[in-house]
Scaffold this motif. Structure first.
Motif, PDB file in Angstrom:
ATOM      1  N   LEU A   1       0.828  -1.205   0.000  1.00  0.00           N
ATOM      2  CA  LEU A   1       0.000   0.000   0.000  1.00  0.00           C
ATOM      3  C   LEU A   1       0.867   1.262   0.000  1.00  0.00           C
ATOM      4  O   LEU A   1       0.495   2.283  -0.607  1.00  0.00           O
ATOM      5  CB  LEU A   1      -0.945  -0.004   1.201  1.00  0.00           C
ATOM      6  CG  LEU A   1      -2.051  -1.074   1.154  1.00  0.00           C
ATOM      7  CD1 LEU A   1      -2.869  -1.051   2.436  1.00  0.00           C
ATOM      8  CD2 LEU A   1      -2.950  -0.876  -0.071  1.00  0.00           C
ATOM      9  N   SER A   2       2.014   1.201   0.643  1.00  0.00           N
ATOM     10  CA  SER A   2       2.935   2.348   0.626  1.00  0.00           C
ATOM     11  C   SER A   2       3.496   2.573  -0.772  1.00  0.00           C
ATOM     12  O   SER A   2       3.604   3.713  -1.240  1.00  0.00           O
ATOM     13  CB  SER A   2       4.086   2.118   1.612  1.00  0.00           C
ATOM     14  OG  SER A   2       3.612   2.050   2.930  1.00  0.00           O
ATOM     15  N   LEU A   3       3.862   1.477  -1.447  1.00  0.00           N
ATOM     16  CA  LEU A   3       4.343   1.597  -2.826  1.00  0.00           C
ATOM     17  C   LEU A   3       3.233   2.138  -3.736  1.00  0.00           C
ATOM     18  O   LEU A   3       3.498   2.944  -4.634  1.00  0.00           O
ATOM     19  CB  LEU A   3       4.821   0.232  -3.330  1.00  0.00           C
ATOM     20  CG  LEU A   3       6.138  -0.271  -2.730  1.00  0.00           C
ATOM     21  CD1 LEU A   3       6.414  -1.698  -3.179  1.00  0.00           C
ATOM     22  CD2 LEU A   3       7.300   0.644  -3.121  1.00  0.00           C
ATOM     23  N   THR A   4       2.016   1.687  -3.485  1.00  0.00           N
ATOM     24  CA  THR A   4       0.882   2.207  -4.255  1.00  0.00           C
ATOM     25  C   THR A   4       0.728   3.707  -4.048  1.00  0.00           C
ATOM     26  O   THR A   4       0.529   4.473  -5.011  1.00  0.00           O
ATOM     27  CB  THR A   4      -0.420   1.487  -3.839  1.00  0.00           C
ATOM     28  OG1 THR A   4      -0.293   0.085  -4.093  1.00  0.00           O
ATOM     29  CG2 THR A   4      -1.613   2.038  -4.600  1.00  0.00           C
ATOM     30  N   ALA A   5       0.823   4.147  -2.794  1.00  0.00           N
ATOM     31  CA  ALA A   5       0.700   5.577  -2.489  1.00  0.00           C
ATOM     32  C   ALA A   5       1.814   6.384  -3.150  1.00  0.00           C
ATOM     33  O   ALA A   5       1.574   7.472  -3.692  1.00  0.00           O
ATOM     34  CB  ALA A   5       0.714   5.786  -0.972  1.00  0.00           C
ATOM     35  N   LEU A   6       3.035   5.860  -3.112  1.00  0.00           N
ATOM     36  CA  LEU A   6       4.151   6.553  -3.767  1.00  0.00           C
ATOM     37  C   LEU A   6       3.900   6.701  -5.262  1.00  0.00           C
ATOM     38  O   LEU A   6       4.111   7.785  -5.832  1.00  0.00           O
ATOM     39  CB  LEU A   6       5.453   5.765  -3.541  1.00  0.00           C
ATOM     40  CG  LEU A   6       6.201   6.017  -2.238  1.00  0.00           C
ATOM     41  CD1 LEU A   6       7.397   5.078  -2.118  1.00  0.00           C
ATOM     42  CD2 LEU A   6       6.666   7.467  -2.142  1.00  0.00           C
ATOM     43  N   GLN A   7       3.450   5.628  -5.895  1.00  0.00           N
ATOM     44  CA  GLN A   7       3.220   5.699  -7.330  1.00  0.00           C
ATOM     45  C   GLN A   7       2.051   6.623  -7.681  1.00  0.00           C
ATOM     46  O   GLN A   7       2.067   7.285  -8.722  1.00  0.00           O
ATOM     47  CB  GLN A   7       2.983   4.291  -7.891  1.00  0.00           C
ATOM     48  CG  GLN A   7       4.226   3.389  -7.884  1.00  0.00           C
ATOM     49  CD  GLN A   7       5.314   3.887  -8.805  1.00  0.00           C
ATOM     50  OE1 GLN A   7       5.934   4.933  -8.559  1.00  0.00           O
ATOM     51  NE2 GLN A   7       5.569   3.142  -9.855  1.00  0.00           N
ATOM     52  N   LEU A   8       1.053   6.679  -6.810  1.00  0.00           N
ATOM     53  CA  LEU A   8      -0.038   7.633  -7.029  1.00  0.00           C
ATOM     54  C   LEU A   8       0.467   9.072  -6.957  1.00  0.00           C
ATOM     55  O   LEU A   8       0.052   9.939  -7.743  1.00  0.00           O
ATOM     56  CB  LEU A   8      -1.146   7.406  -6.003  1.00  0.00           C
ATOM     57  CG  LEU A   8      -2.039   6.176  -6.230  1.00  0.00           C
ATOM     58  CD1 LEU A   8      -2.951   5.950  -5.032  1.00  0.00           C
ATOM     59  CD2 LEU A   8      -2.874   6.339  -7.511  1.00  0.00           C
ATOM     60  N   LEU A   9       1.376   9.329  -6.019  1.00  0.00           N
ATOM     61  CA  LEU A   9       1.970  10.667  -5.915  1.00  0.00           C
ATOM     62  C   LEU A   9       2.839  10.973  -7.130  1.00  0.00           C
ATOM     63  O   LEU A   9       2.850  12.110  -7.614  1.00  0.00           O
ATOM     64  CB  LEU A   9       2.791  10.770  -4.635  1.00  0.00           C
ATOM     65  CG  LEU A   9       1.985  10.831  -3.331  1.00  0.00           C
ATOM     66  CD1 LEU A   9       2.910  10.784  -2.116  1.00  0.00           C
ATOM     67  CD2 LEU A   9       1.124  12.093  -3.286  1.00  0.00           C
TER      68      LEU A   9
END
Length: 341
Positions: free
Chosen positions: A45-53
Motif C-alpha cells: 500500500l505504501s508503494l501504491t501511495a508513492l506511485q499515485l503521488l
C-alpha cells in the motif's frame, strides 16, 4: 518517456493490489502470521501511495520533494520491506500486543524518526540508504541459503536485480541535489515499476518461489525440527507411500496432508524433504507426478497425454506440459516417441 512512465505507474499500482490480494487470500501454503499480513499490506500500500503521488506529479507538476507525506512514505517503505522479509525468512510472529514486540525491533523505526527531524532534501538519501542495506541483507540471506540447500538457480537472478535496483536508488538519492527533480521522479517511479515487473515475472516462471523462500528461511534460521525423528526410516516410509498409495495423484495435495500421512508436523515434513532431497515440497511432488507420467507414457500407449497428466495429479494440460518439460527436458509427446514400447 513521460507517457511510458505513466503507463508503468498504472501497471505497478495494479500489480501491488493484485499481489496484496493474492498474498492475503490465495497463497495458503505460506503459513502466514498476523505480522506478515500487516507488513505485506503496509509495504504494497505504501508503494501504491508513492506511485499515485508520482502520477500526480507527472500530471500536474505537484512539488513532492517538499511534501512531508512523500518523505515519510520514502522512509516507511524500507521498514515495511525489512519486517515483511524477516517474517517470511524467520517466521517470527509479532502481534499487536506490546509484550510481543521486542525492544530491539524499534531500531528499525529509525528512518521514520530521522525523516521527521531532517530537512526534506536529505530524506531520500536516508530512505534509499536503509532500503539498500535491507535489500542487500535479504539477498545475502537467500544466497547463503542457496548454498546450503542447493536451490535457487534462475531465481537468484531476480534477487541480484533487486539488490542492484536498491544500489541504483541510493546513488539516485545522493545525486538528487545535482539533478532535476523530474529526472529523479522518472528514474525512481520506473525503478519501482521494474521491480514489480520482476516480481510478477518471478512468480509467473517460478510459482513456488515464495514457498521456497519460506522453507529456506526456516532452514537458515531455525533449529532442526527433526531432532528425535528417525530420518532414514521416514525417508523409506515416504518412498513407500509414493509407490503404494500415490498421494501425488490428488491434485489438491498439500504439505499438511502429506505430513499427516507421515505422522510428522508440517515443519518436520518440509525439512525432511528439503534436507534429504535438496528441494521443496512443490518440486518434490512435481517430480513424483512426472516420473509416474513417464511410466504411463511408455507402457500405456493408448492413453491420451492429457488423461495421463490428469491421472498423475496435474490440474490441467498446461501445468502438465510445463512441469514435464522442466523435469524431463522434453515434452510428453516427444518422450513417448522416444521411449514407448
Amino acid at each position: 518517456m513521460t507517457n511510458l512512465t505513466i503507463m508503468l505507474i498504472g501497471f505497478s499500482i495494479f500489480s501491488c493490489l493484485i499481489l496484496l490480494s493474492a498474498y492475503l487470500w490465495f497463497l495458503k501454503d505460506m503459513r502466514k502470521t498476523l505480522w506478515s499480513k500487516v507488513s505485506c499490506s503496509a509495504l504494497l500500500l505504501s508503494l501504491t501511495a508513492l506511485q499515485l503521488l508520482h502520477f500526480q506529479y507527472f500530471q500536474s507538476a505537484t512539488e513532492l520533494l517538499t511534501t512531508k507525506v512523500y518523505g515519510l512514505l520514502l522512509a516507511f517503505v524500507p521498514i515495511c520491506f525489512y519486517f515483511f522479509s524477516r517474517s517470511i525468512l524467520t517466521q517470527q510472529t509479532i502481534s499487536s500486543s506490546r509484550s510481543d514486540l521486542k525492544f530491539k525491533d524499534l531500531v528499525h523505526l529509525v528512518p521514520i524518526v530521522i525523516a521527521t527531524m531532517t530537512p526534506l532534501e536529505y530524506v531520500p538519501v536516508i530512505a534509499f540508504g536503509f532500503g539498500s542495506m535491507y535489500t542487500l541483507w535479504f539477498t545475502h540471506v537467500v544466497i547463503q541459503a542457496r548454498g546450503q540447500t542447493k536451490r535457487f538457480k534462475f531465481e537468484l537472478f531476480f534477487f541480484a536485480m533487486f539488490a542492484l535496483m536498491a544500489v541504483v536508488a541510493l546513488v539516485l538519492g545522493l545525486l538528487l541535489p545535482a539533478i532535476e527533480p523530474r529526472l529523479f521522479f522518472l528514474v525512481y517511479a520506473n525503478t519501482i515499476s521494474i521491480a514489480l515487473l520482476c516480481i510478477n515475472a518471478a512468480l509467473l516462471f517460478f510459482p513456488a518461489l515464495l514457498t521456497d523462500i519460506l522453507i529456506v528461511g526456516e532452514l537458515a534460521y531455525s533449529k532442526s525440527k527433526l531432532d528425535g525423528v528417525d530420518v532414514e526410516s521416514k525417508v523409506e516410509e515416504l518412498a513407500t507411500l509414493m509407490q503404494v498409495e500415490k498421494p501425488y495423484q490428488n491434485e489438491t495435495l498439500t504439505l499438511a496432508t502429506l505430513a499427516e500421512l507421515l505422522s510428522l508436523s508440517v515443519h518436520q515434513t518440509s525439512e525432511l524433504i528439503n534436507t534429504q532431497f535438496g528441494m521443496g515440497f512443490p518440486k518434490y511432488i512435481r517430480i513424483q507426478r512426472v516420473n509416474a507420467a513417464k511410466r504411463l507414457l511408455k507402457n500405456d500407449v493408448k492413453a491420451s497425454i492429457l488423461s495421463i497428466g490428469l491421472e498423475v495429479g496435474f490440474k490441467s494440460q498446461s501445468n502438465f506440459y510445463t512441469a514435464f518439460k522442466e523435469i524431463a527436458e522434453v515434452s510428453p509427446g516427444e518422450y513417448r516417441k522416444r521411449y514407448s514400447q
